[in-house]
Motif scaffolding. Structure first.
Motif, short mmCIF file in Angstrom:
data_model
loop_
_atom_site.label_atom_id
_atom_site.label_comp_id
_atom_site.label_asym_id
_atom_site.label_seq_id
_atom_site.Cartn_x
_atom_site.Cartn_y
_atom_site.Cartn_z
N TYR A 52 41.39 21.90 -113.64
CA TYR A 52 42.48 22.16 -112.70
C TYR A 52 43.53 21.07 -112.91
N ASN A 53 44.80 21.46 -113.00
CA ASN A 53 45.90 20.52 -113.23
C ASN A 53 46.94 20.67 -112.13
N TYR A 54 47.50 19.53 -111.74
CA TYR A 54 48.62 19.58 -110.79
C TYR A 54 49.53 18.38 -110.99
N ARG A 55 50.73 18.50 -110.41
CA ARG A 55 51.72 17.43 -110.45
C ARG A 55 52.15 17.13 -109.03
N SER A 104 41.97 12.64 -115.21
CA SER A 104 42.93 12.06 -116.16
C SER A 104 44.30 12.06 -115.49
N VAL A 105 45.05 10.95 -115.67
CA VAL A 105 46.35 10.81 -115.02
C VAL A 105 47.40 10.35 -116.02
N LYS A 106 48.56 11.00 -115.98
CA LYS A 106 49.75 10.56 -116.72
C LYS A 106 50.88 10.41 -115.70
N THR A 107 51.81 9.51 -115.98
CA THR A 107 52.92 9.28 -115.04
C THR A 107 54.26 9.32 -115.77
N THR A 115 61.61 6.99 -108.02
CA THR A 115 60.75 8.17 -107.93
C THR A 115 59.91 8.33 -109.19
N PHE A 116 58.67 8.70 -108.97
CA PHE A 116 57.71 8.87 -110.06
C PHE A 116 56.99 10.20 -109.88
N SER A 117 56.59 10.81 -110.98
CA SER A 117 55.69 11.96 -110.95
C SER A 117 54.38 11.52 -111.56
N TYR A 118 53.30 12.09 -111.06
CA TYR A 118 52.00 11.88 -111.69
C TYR A 118 51.35 13.24 -111.91
N TYR A 119 50.74 13.35 -113.07
CA TYR A 119 50.13 14.59 -113.52
C TYR A 119 48.62 14.35 -113.60
#
Length: 128
Positions: free
Chosen positions: A82-85, A12-15, A30-34
């Motif tokens: 497991y989650n990361y950014r 699963s991805v959120k931005t 700049t973007f982050s993705y979770y």
């Protein structure tokens, strides 16, 4: 949210858009993705490698690959998550990323690829 399931592994991805920054004389968006990785299979697996294709609206394409994610090679037992950014820098205000993880099944020693769904990077919400 973007989601994909491969061999019982749910990605699963959120931005989010973080603003503009300058590196030298070049302006970047700049973007982050979770990312959430859920092991819905019956086997213990480990994420070994990542492979990304990154596109922007100016037709730039970048490839990124390497061991693990954010310096880790997580092991997931059945029903673990497991989650990361992480972050991405683009020359344009919109783009997309897609890719896959190489994983190994501890019970069978089989290496397999898990699809990361294509997800959009945009400075403003886009409606379909």
């Amino acid at each position: 949210m973007f989601q994909q399931i491969t061999k019982g592994i749910k990605i699963s991805v959120k931005t989010t858009f973080n603003g503009k920054v300058y590196r030298g004389y070049q302006e970047y968006y700049t973007f982050s993705y979770y990312i959430s990785i859920e092991n819905n299979s019956k086997n213990t697996v480990q994420l070994l490698e990542r492979y990304w294709t990154i596109f922007d609206a100016l037709n730039n394409i970048e490839y990124a690959e390497g061991e693990g994610v954010v310096g880790e090679t997580p092991i997931l037992k059945p029903n673990e998550e497991y989650n990361y950014r992480s972050n991405c820098f683009l020359l344009s205000n919109t783009g997309a990323m897609m890719g896959h993880y190489k994983m190994i099944n501890f019970e069978t020693s089989e290496e397999f690829l898990v699809t990361i769904p294509t997800f959009q990077l945009t400075t403003t919400p886009t409606l379909n």
